[in-house]
Write an enzyme that holds these catalytic residues in place. Structure first.
Site, PDB file in Angstrom:
ATOM      1  N   ARG A  41       0.842  -1.206   0.000  1.00 38.66           N
ATOM      2  CA  ARG A  41       0.000   0.000   0.000  1.00 38.66           C
ATOM      3  C   ARG A  41       0.878   1.257   0.000  1.00 38.66           C
ATOM      4  O   ARG A  41       1.038   1.927  -1.006  1.00 38.66           O
ATOM      5  CB  ARG A  41      -0.948  -0.044   1.214  1.00 38.66           C
ATOM      6  CG  ARG A  41      -2.124   0.917   1.130  1.00 38.66           C
ATOM      7  CD  ARG A  41      -1.816   2.349   1.504  1.00 38.66           C
ATOM      8  NE  ARG A  41      -1.280   2.490   2.846  1.00 38.66           N
ATOM      9  CZ  ARG A  41      -0.772   3.614   3.325  1.00 38.66           C
ATOM     10  NH1 ARG A  41      -0.725   4.699   2.582  1.00 38.66           N
ATOM     11  NH2 ARG A  41      -0.278   3.666   4.555  1.00 38.66           N
ATOM     12  N   ASP A  42       1.500   1.538   1.119  1.00 45.35           N
ATOM     13  CA  ASP A  42       2.272   2.778   1.233  1.00 45.35           C
ATOM     14  C   ASP A  42       3.477   2.746   0.298  1.00 45.35           C
ATOM     15  O   ASP A  42       3.863   3.770  -0.270  1.00 45.35           O
ATOM     16  CB  ASP A  42       2.734   2.952   2.685  1.00 45.35           C
ATOM     17  CG  ASP A  42       2.922   4.403   3.064  1.00 45.35           C
ATOM     18  OD1 ASP A  42       2.697   5.270   2.204  1.00 45.35           O
ATOM     19  OD2 ASP A  42       3.303   4.680   4.215  1.00 45.35           O
TER      20      ASP A  42
ATOM     21  N   HIS B  15       8.658   6.593   8.562  1.00 43.07           N
ATOM     22  CA  HIS B  15       9.406   6.728   7.309  1.00 43.07           C
ATOM     23  C   HIS B  15      10.853   7.073   7.655  1.00 43.07           C
ATOM     24  O   HIS B  15      11.131   7.626   8.717  1.00 43.07           O
ATOM     25  CB  HIS B  15       8.771   7.795   6.420  1.00 43.07           C
ATOM     26  CG  HIS B  15       7.498   7.348   5.784  1.00 43.07           C
ATOM     27  ND1 HIS B  15       7.383   7.069   4.442  1.00 43.07           N
ATOM     28  CD2 HIS B  15       6.274   7.082   6.318  1.00 43.07           C
ATOM     29  CE1 HIS B  15       6.152   6.674   4.169  1.00 43.07           C
ATOM     30  NE2 HIS B  15       5.450   6.670   5.297  1.00 43.07           N
TER      31      HIS B  15
ATOM     32  N   HIS C  50       4.047   4.110  12.793  1.00 41.31           N
ATOM     33  CA  HIS C  50       4.279   4.032  11.341  1.00 41.31           C
ATOM     34  C   HIS C  50       5.362   5.050  11.000  1.00 41.31           C
ATOM     35  O   HIS C  50       5.142   6.255  11.107  1.00 41.31           O
ATOM     36  CB  HIS C  50       2.952   4.354  10.642  1.00 41.31           C
ATOM     37  CG  HIS C  50       2.999   4.417   9.154  1.00 41.31           C
ATOM     38  ND1 HIS C  50       2.475   3.426   8.356  1.00 41.31           N
ATOM     39  CD2 HIS C  50       3.479   5.354   8.301  1.00 41.31           C
ATOM     40  CE1 HIS C  50       2.628   3.755   7.076  1.00 41.31           C
ATOM     41  NE2 HIS C  50       3.241   4.933   7.019  1.00 41.31           N
TER      42      HIS C  50
ATOM     43  N   ASN D 147       9.217   4.034   3.657  1.00 43.92           N
ATOM     44  CA  ASN D 147       8.955   3.573   5.022  1.00 43.92           C
ATOM     45  C   ASN D 147      10.210   2.921   5.568  1.00 43.92           C
ATOM     46  O   ASN D 147      11.073   2.490   4.819  1.00 43.92           O
ATOM     47  CB  ASN D 147       7.829   2.528   5.015  1.00 43.92           C
ATOM     48  CG  ASN D 147       6.511   3.105   4.563  1.00 43.92           C
ATOM     49  OD1 ASN D 147       6.310   3.349   3.384  1.00 43.92           O
ATOM     50  ND2 ASN D 147       5.627   3.335   5.494  1.00 43.92           N
TER      51      ASN D 147
ATOM     52  N   CYS E  31       5.073   9.329  -0.208  1.00 41.49           N
ATOM     53  CA  CYS E  31       3.672   9.743  -0.164  1.00 41.49           C
ATOM     54  C   CYS E  31       3.465  10.776  -1.257  1.00 41.49           C
ATOM     55  O   CYS E  31       4.170  11.775  -1.309  1.00 41.49           O
ATOM     56  CB  CYS E  31       3.308  10.329   1.199  1.00 41.49           C
ATOM     57  SG  CYS E  31       1.640  11.016   1.245  1.00 41.49           S
TER      58      CYS E  31
HETATM   59 MG    MG Z   1       3.191   6.349   5.254  1.00 43.71          MG
END
Ligand code: MG
Length: 298
Positions: A13-14, A207, A205, A247, A238
């Site tokens: 996803r990310d 990065h 979460h 990430n 992002c």
């Molecule tokens: Mg993120």
């Protein structure tokens, strides 16, 4: 007994949502298979975002339908609004995520809503998920620093978390979306989160934009956090956060935690295989710090 750490792999996803060249559904499923083979059991697999804004996630339904089922595996997906939630429910997504960012400007850029509108939408979706018996995670993005408004007050984050908790969220995800936090900020924020909501309910979460993600993970661990998001090979970014890099790499977190005596359930050698699969699926050169070290020895 060895203490367990839950790692949610967010690369699909990310990691992929920001990649300029499309990755096919089949290739995404190959990445998923390699991650599952390494012992990853929590996958944030896609986002039910509008395909016009996030074309990489246009196959969300196919991904959620085709992921191999298995005991103990948790597949989650982001839902950016009610329409996204409806799509997630239509393919019986058991675990959904909602996202708000801590500042007004970032919400407008990220999801085209004001902060207040985003908060209402998130709370309504949390309540729908509760009613529907789905697991729901509330992400608070840009929880430390916003690319548009600068340093974020911890009180703002705690206030959002309180509102999500009141609405019945199962889990709170605190996100350093642009990778600008430091261990001192992370530790103090996560101590407050654990004190207010309990370690079971809070995840982090990160990065790795400025190279502090592993140090930040350790700071959070010392604060009692046992749930972390990470991305295979450090894939990520992002589209609406200028300067955001990948990430924190899953393999670097596994190396950190396993080396310090915690159990992630994930095998580092198999994870290196998953990095290779992700590289061939994306055409990118990937891999956390530990991968270069492992490669130098073989
Ligand atoms: Mg993120």
């Amino acid at each position: 007994m060895t203490e367990r750490i839950t790692i949610t792999e967010v690369g699909l996803r990310d990691g992929l949502q920001n990649q300029p060249s499309p990755v096919s559904t089949d290739d995404k499923l190959k990445i998923a298979d390699a991650l599952l083979a390494a012992g990853v059991d929590h996958l944030e697999a896609t986002s039910f975002a509008h395909p016009k804004w996030v074309p990489q996630m246009a196959d969300a339904e196919a991904i959620m339908t085709r992921l191999p089922k298995g005991e103990g595996r948790v597949y989650s997906a982001l839902t950016m609004n009610h329409r996204g939630y409806d799509r997630a429910v239509a393919v019986d997504t058991r675990s959904v995520g909602v996202v708000i960012t801590a500042t007004d400007t970032f919400n407008r850029k990220n999801i085209n809503m004001s902060f207040d509108e985003a908060l209402v939408e998130c709370i309504e979706i949390i309540e729908r998920a509760r009613t529907d018996g789905r697991h729901v995670r509330g992400y608070i993005g840009a929880a430390f620093v916003c690319p548009y408004e600068g340093r974020v007050s911890p009180d703002v984050v705690l206030d959002i978390a309180e509102k999500f908790a009141d609405a019945g969220v199962d889990e709170l995800g605190v996100a350093d979306t642009i990778g600008a936090a430091n261990p001192s900020q992370v530790k103090s924020m996560m101590v407050s989160m654990v004190n207010n909501f309990g370690a079971d309910r809070v995840g982090l979460h990160l990065h790795d934009t400025q190279g502090l993600a592993v140090a930040n993970s350790w700071a959070a661990l010392e604060a009692g956090i046992r749930r972390f998001d990470s991305s295979i090979g450090g894939l990520g970014g992002c589209p609406f956060a200028p300067g955001a890099k990948g990430n924190v790499a899953t393999e670097d977190l596994v190396h950190l935690f396993e080396g310090c005596g915690f159990d992630t359930g994930i095998d580092l050698d198999r994870l290196r295989d998953a990095v290779r699969v992700t590289e061939s699926a994306t055409g990118l050169s990937l891999g956390g710090k530990i991968i270069s070290w492992m490669d130098s020895r073989t």
